[in-house]
Design an enzyme around this catalytic site. Structure first.
Site, mmCIF file in Angstrom:
data_model
loop_
_atom_site.group_PDB
_atom_site.id
_atom_site.type_symbol
_atom_site.label_atom_id
_atom_site.label_comp_id
_atom_site.label_asym_id
_atom_site.label_seq_id
_atom_site.Cartn_x
_atom_site.Cartn_y
_atom_site.Cartn_z
ATOM 1 N N SER A 132 0.861 -1.299 -0.135
ATOM 2 C CA SER A 132 -0.103 0.265 0.093
ATOM 3 C C SER A 132 0.886 1.326 -0.012
ATOM 4 C CB SER A 132 -0.805 -0.166 1.273
ATOM 5 O OG SER A 132 -1.394 1.093 1.521
ATOM 6 N N TYR A 152 -1.200 -0.498 10.346
ATOM 7 C CA TYR A 152 -1.505 -0.628 9.013
ATOM 8 C C TYR A 152 -0.158 -0.189 8.308
ATOM 9 C CZ TYR A 152 -3.576 -0.988 4.219
ATOM 10 O OH TYR A 152 -3.787 -1.309 3.127
#
Length: 267
Positions: A132, A152
């Site tokens: 990501s 994350y």
């Protein structure tokens, strides 16, 4: 190399979103695809649609992963399974840290270490890690994004580092390693994106957003490239998304934030 040299693929997080789109794309190229996820119903539907092998496995189940890794010689491994939980370092929950490390990083490391040695011995094949932009850039809450998730960001940065190190560890073989790093994609990270009552809907409906098929196409581009070419990293973002930012809080804003935090502590 490319699709003509690959026969079997394993895709994690395959029941929806990027994973399901990747299963469809690889099946369209003629690969035998093992689709791994927890959702039995969605996997059965995907299998009926595409002819993929449904593997109802939790990526945290190390014994099940071990059995799966030895069930076939995988030519393409797509580490896609991932979760996101919100929380800054000031308020993130212990369970959120553990869950994201388990799913986003530990499972990727385990599955890769199980399959990579066979890949190296066969001197071909391809590892694709879906990370990501959160693993490359720091960003907080503003008008166009929800509050960040420190866990994350950290786990996706780990996937980025793993991808780099894999190329070092596999140097001298024909195993290719690709990191695909998406920006905003309309996936289940935004639950019920079209629900007007859902506060997260504005993060998809109000902005140009990538579709899962866009990421699947990027994966297919890397996997289908000629043997001499390793697409090391692909950063795929919406045309109107600018990555990274530089913001300064005014003294008055900083004082207000400090006052708010002090009030919350004293409540």
């Amino acid at each position: 190399m490319g699709f003509s040299n690959y026969r079997t693929a394993l895709v994690t997080g395959a029941s929806s979103g990027i994973g399901a789109a990747t299963v469809r794309r690889l099946r369209a190229e003629g690969l035998e695809v093992h689709a791994l996820a927890r959702d039995v119903r969605r996997l059965a539907s995907l299998s009926a649609e595409t002819g993929c092998h449904a593997c109802a496995v939790d990526v945290n189940d190390l014994d099940a992963l071990t059995r799966l890794a030895s069930a076939a010689e995988f030519d393409v491994l797509v580490n896609n399974a991932g979760q996101s939980r919100r929380g800054t370092i000031l308020d993130t929950a212990p369970d959120d840290v553990d869950k994201l490390v388990d799913v986003n990083l530990r499972a990727v490391l385990h599955l890769t270490r199980m399959i990579a040695p066979s890949m190296a011995r066969r001197n071909r094949v391809h590892v694709v890690n879906v990370s990501s932009i959160a693993g490359h850039y720091a960003f907080g809450e503003n008008a166009t994004t929800f509050n960040s998730s420190v866990a994350y960001h950290a786990t996706k940065a780990g996937v980025h580092s793993l991808s780099q190190q894999l190329r070092v560890d596999l140097y001298g073989t024909c195993v290719r390693v690709t990191e695909v790093s998406p920006g905003r994609v309309a996936t289940s990270i935004f639950q019920n994106q079209n629900d007007a009552d859902n506060p997260d809907a504005r993060f998809v409906g109000a902005f140009e957003t990538l579709q899962s098929e866009d990421i699947a196409d990027a994966i297919a581009f890397a996997v289908g490239s000629p043997a001499r070419m390793n697409v090391a990293t692909i950063e795929v973002v919406p045309t109107f998304q600018v990555v990274g930012e530089l913001r300064f809080a005014s003294r008055s804003e900083a004082a207000r934030l400090k006052e708010m935090r002090s009030g919350a502590d004293n409540a």
